[in-house]
Design an enzyme around this catalytic site. Structure first.
Site, PDB file in Angstrom:
ATOM      1  N   TYR A 493       0.842  -1.204   0.000  1.00 16.47           N
ATOM      2  CA  TYR A 493       0.000   0.000   0.000  1.00 16.47           C
ATOM      3  C   TYR A 493       0.879   1.256   0.000  1.00 16.47           C
ATOM      4  O   TYR A 493       0.996   1.944  -0.979  1.00 16.47           O
ATOM      5  CB  TYR A 493      -0.960  -0.007   1.188  1.00 16.47           C
ATOM      6  CG  TYR A 493      -1.974   1.105   1.101  1.00 16.47           C
ATOM      7  CD1 TYR A 493      -3.067   0.985   0.249  1.00 16.47           C
ATOM      8  CD2 TYR A 493      -1.834   2.279   1.829  1.00 16.47           C
ATOM      9  CE1 TYR A 493      -4.005   2.012   0.128  1.00 16.47           C
ATOM     10  CE2 TYR A 493      -2.759   3.309   1.724  1.00 16.47           C
ATOM     11  CZ  TYR A 493      -3.838   3.167   0.881  1.00 16.47           C
ATOM     12  OH  TYR A 493      -4.747   4.190   0.757  1.00 16.47           O
ATOM     13  N   SER A 573      -6.436   0.766  -4.553  1.00  9.78           N
ATOM     14  CA  SER A 573      -6.536   2.203  -4.343  1.00  9.78           C
ATOM     15  C   SER A 573      -5.152   2.836  -4.496  1.00  9.78           C
ATOM     16  O   SER A 573      -4.551   2.757  -5.562  1.00  9.78           O
ATOM     17  CB  SER A 573      -7.160   2.481  -2.970  1.00  9.78           C
ATOM     18  OG  SER A 573      -7.557   3.821  -2.846  1.00  9.78           O
ATOM     19  N   ASP A 657     -17.786   3.105  -8.081  1.00 11.83           N
ATOM     20  CA  ASP A 657     -16.720   3.679  -7.261  1.00 11.83           C
ATOM     21  C   ASP A 657     -16.672   5.182  -7.495  1.00 11.83           C
ATOM     22  O   ASP A 657     -16.255   5.645  -8.554  1.00 11.83           O
ATOM     23  CB  ASP A 657     -15.377   3.052  -7.626  1.00 11.83           C
ATOM     24  CG  ASP A 657     -14.269   3.402  -6.632  1.00 11.83           C
ATOM     25  OD1 ASP A 657     -14.463   4.358  -5.845  1.00 11.83           O
ATOM     26  OD2 ASP A 657     -13.228   2.728  -6.645  1.00 11.83           O
ATOM     27  N   HIS A 692     -15.752   1.116  -4.167  1.00  8.63           N
ATOM     28  CA  HIS A 692     -14.332   1.087  -3.834  1.00  8.63           C
ATOM     29  C   HIS A 692     -13.944  -0.136  -3.007  1.00  8.63           C
ATOM     30  O   HIS A 692     -12.775  -0.366  -2.739  1.00  8.63           O
ATOM     31  CB  HIS A 692     -13.969   2.370  -3.084  1.00  8.63           C
ATOM     32  CG  HIS A 692     -12.505   2.681  -3.108  1.00  8.63           C
ATOM     33  ND1 HIS A 692     -11.795   2.878  -4.280  1.00  8.63           N
ATOM     34  CD2 HIS A 692     -11.600   2.834  -2.106  1.00  8.63           C
ATOM     35  CE1 HIS A 692     -10.534   3.146  -3.995  1.00  8.63           C
ATOM     36  NE2 HIS A 692     -10.379   3.115  -2.692  1.00  8.63           N
TER      37      HIS A 692
END
Length: 723
Positions: A493, A573, A657, A692
């Site tokens: 991430y 993301s 999303d 999302h």
């Protein structure tokens, strides 16, 4: 920048060189591509337009700008054609049905959330196993089953309407609950009488990320919503304003309480102090710093005034005691500390430090039963310290194993609290803590439909490109040989101060069962080591995150965990950006990639909403010359190279999303399919009725993971085993 790839060639416009502002050129007619496709899938045609934008004297082509119009017939037809290619491809993978069957088996276990108490009632979520959404229960005795309070599975036939968040009134007579349709960030709040189970007439719309804060007498609550545009619809290009809702009235009668007048996109969110004396407006503009304003609710003539307005750190209210406000903050404490601020003397000279900063990062803190419960991260693993009301250290909470801890909710007068311990192979042990005695007893142990013995979790440390020491968790079964041939999934991430800590996942367990290895590095940009670690992976330093991830892959290969032909990467993301960026920078290092709901057009990511623009704290803005240069150097949509053999790639997004809008993934799929130089597939999977990720129903999650794991098995060149 130290990037391991060639930048796209750029031209300087003689006209645009006169200005540093962004100038937009008009769109020309659609032109069909003529280039020959390499062997591989027969991709749908992706028309191009002659769109060129000029940034600080640099011309940048945007040939797939038309995909940003997601409601156009052309875009919808293109998405349908992509899905018509992708879904049959995935369904025909030899291991797909077996993965789906095993995922369904493993997912089918009872899951209970950590109980939380408000006044004299306990609340918890329960999922019997394959329910699409977890059900909220209430009980007066935490040791006995409760009654159903809200069952979101009754709100839609396909399970795509979810319960996004709940706010219990102080005396536990009412619950304000938000519902989200199809994974959208837009939330509609309703109010239910907990005693009768009946809904009031209340319906609050026009909100996305707001909290609700009740008055102590339960007569109403404060919340933040977007103002309406000219069409009468909430406009999320603007900033939110705080409103008060009187219980029993309609939303149109709500009173606007507070708005921020500023050229910056500052969003205020409300909190009523537990004694009801003050209303706080917390100002947010990104993730590095915030401000706090306050109003005395006991004085009708009181005005709003600043409490903390220097934007010199993050401040989060923990509790109040009369005029004293307790905040956790990063001000002069990169790893976090707790301070006491007198509302009548808020200047820093009058602050009192209650809990000083430690070497470990303060991850969360709460005040329950006269004690501070401080959860710290020590090399991304939880440790909990307990302090008295004056901040004096009492003890470290003994944990039965290494993992991640959450919970410790409650009120000042409660004599108990609950916490949860999870790890990669611990699905969830919930404990009840007697605050007076300090004794913790097991309240609930989650049991899964799988053998959890024989799994090994190790933490290693490796050096990134610039010599920074980065930790990484590696999980595998003891029978998995370390001969360099194991299929390995590297997940990352690296952003927004979010820490990656041990946690249980039925999807990952199935991957491990099949002989796969899981690796999770704690990249810069996260919150594992405090503010400085976060900042080291943002804006002009964003390349550090990619370097950390690439170094993790190189470490895993060097130490015989896997090899480039068996290495896959995954992230969602901001993690989707990570996966796409390193794919383009080091395509030879990976065999398959799974970028999900990614932020992929870094020059225009901020345009869809005020919320997206707030990400500039991490990313920077193309409006600024130096940040444009950094963004353009790694923006995935702008850095594919014709003829390069890229790894097999499954790009996933949801058409609902509205956080990271799906046109990011659409554009990335178009440029990757255009430039792919070998037969490795570049597939786009667009989920309808999904956003999302939050609120995705169980059946849809299982389908998504079955597709992903089957795709990896196919392209990592491993033989699928059901043992």
């Amino acid at each position: 920048m130290g990037s391991n790839f060639n930048r796209l060639s750029i031209k300087k416009s003689s006209i645009a060189a006169m200005t540093s502002l962004l100038l937009l050129a008009g769109c020309a007619q659609v032109v069909e591509p003529e280039a020959e496709r390499p062997a591989g899938p027969d991709y749908p045609a992706s028309p191009t337009v002659a769109q060129v934008d000029t940034y600080h004297g640099v011309e940048v082509a945007d040939p797939y700008r038309w995909l940003e119009d997601m409601n156009s017939a052309q875009t919808k037809a293109w998405v349908n054609q992509q899905n018509a290619l992708t879904f049959p491809y995935l369904e025909n993978l030899s291991s797909r049905d077996s993965f789906k069957e095993r995922l369904t088996q493993v997912w089918n276990y009872e899951r209970l959330s950590t109980p939380f108490r408000v006044h004299n009632q306990y609340f918890y979520y329960q999922n019997q196993g394959l329910q699409n959404q977890s059900v909220l229960f209430v009980t007066a005795d935490v040791n006995h089953p409760g009654r159903v309070l809200i069952d979101p599975n009754q709100l839609s036939e396909d399970g795509t309407i979810s319960l996004s968040r709940v706010y219990i009134s102080p005396q536990a007579n009412y619950i304000a609950y938000g519902v989200s349709d199809g994974g959208s960030d837009w939330v509609e709040f309703r109010v239910r009488d907990i005693r009768t189970g009946e809904d009031l007439i209340t319906s609050i719309t026009g909100t996305k990320f707001t909290n609700l804060s009740w008055l102590p007498d339960e007569s109403g609550f404060y919340y933040s919503r977007y103002p309406e545009g000219g069409d009468g619809v909430a406009d999320d290009q603007q900033t939110v304003q705080i409103y008060f809702h009187q219980l029993g009235t309609v939303q149109s009668a709500d009173q606007k309480i507070y708005a921020v007048e500023s050229e910056r996109p500052i969003n205020p969110y409300p909190t009523v102090t537990s004694d009801g004396r003050f209303l706080i407006a917390t100002h947010w503009d990104g993730y590095m710093a915030n401000a706090v304003y306050v109003k005395n609710l006991t004085n009708d003539q009181a005005e709003w005034r600043p409490l903390l307005d220097q934007w010199d750190g993050l401040y989060s209210l923990v509790e109040t005691d009369g005029n004293i406000f307790y905040f956790s903050t990063t001000n002069e404490a990169p790893t976090g500390r707790v301070i006491a601020v007198d509302v009548n003397r808020p200047e820093p000279a009058h602050w009192q430090e209650i809990i000083p900063a430690r070497a470990e990062t303060l991850d969360s803190i709460s005040y329950v039963g006269g004690k501070f419960f401080a959860s710290y991260l020590k090399d991304a693993q939880s440790m909990v310290h307990i302090y008295d009301a004056h901040g004096r250290f009492e003890r470290e909470l003994a944990l039965p194993e290494i993992g991640s801890v959450s919970g410790f909710t409650g009120q000042k007068d409660h004599r108990e609290t609950f916490f949860r311990l999870t790890s990669f192979t611990q699905p969830g042990a919930i404990y009840r803590l007697d605050i007076s005695s300090g004794e913790a007893e097991l309240h609930q142990q989650t049991e899964v439909n799988a053998d959890l013995t024989g799994y090994i979790t190790e933490q290693v440390f490796y050096e990134s490109k610039d010599g920074t020491r980065v930790p990484m968790f590696i999980v595998r079964h003891e029978s998995t040989e370390l001969d360099g041939n194991a299929p390995l999934l590297l997940h990352g991430y690296g952003g927004f101060n979010i820490s990656i800590t041990p946690g249980f996942s039925p999807a990952r367990l199935v991957w491990l069962e099949r002989g796969g290895i899981l690796a999770l590095p704690n990249l810069r940009g996260g919150g594992e080591y405090g503010f400085e670690w976060h900042q080291a992976g943002t804006r002009l330093n964003k390349q550090n995150v990619f370097d950390d991830f690439i170094a993790a892959a190189e470490y895993l290969i060097e130490h015989q965990y896997t090899n480039p032909n068996r290495l896959a990467i995954q992230g969602g993301s901001n993690g989707g950006l990570l996966v796409a960026a390193v794919t383009l920078q080091r395509p030879e290092l990976f065999a398959a990639t799974l970028p999900a709901v990614g932020v992929l057009d870094m020059l225009r990511y901020h345009t869809p909403s005020a919320n997206a623009r707030a990400w500039s704290d991490d990313f920077g803005l193309s409006e600024n010359a130096d940040e444009f240069e950094a963004l353009y150097a790694y923006s995935p949509v702008h850095n594919t190279q014709p003829g390069v053999c890229y790894p097999a790639t499954l790009i996933t997004t949801g058409d609902h999303d509205d956080r990271v809008v799906p046109w990011h993934s659409y554009k990335y799929a178009a440029v990757m399919q255009r430039d792919q130089g070998c037969e490795n597939p570049i597939l786009l999977r667009v989920e309808t009725r999904a956003g999302h990720g939050a609120g995705t129903p169980t059946w849809m999650r299982i389908e998504q993971i079955a597709d992903q794991w089957a795709f990896l098995v196919e392209h990592l060149g491993v033989e699928y085993s059901e043992n």
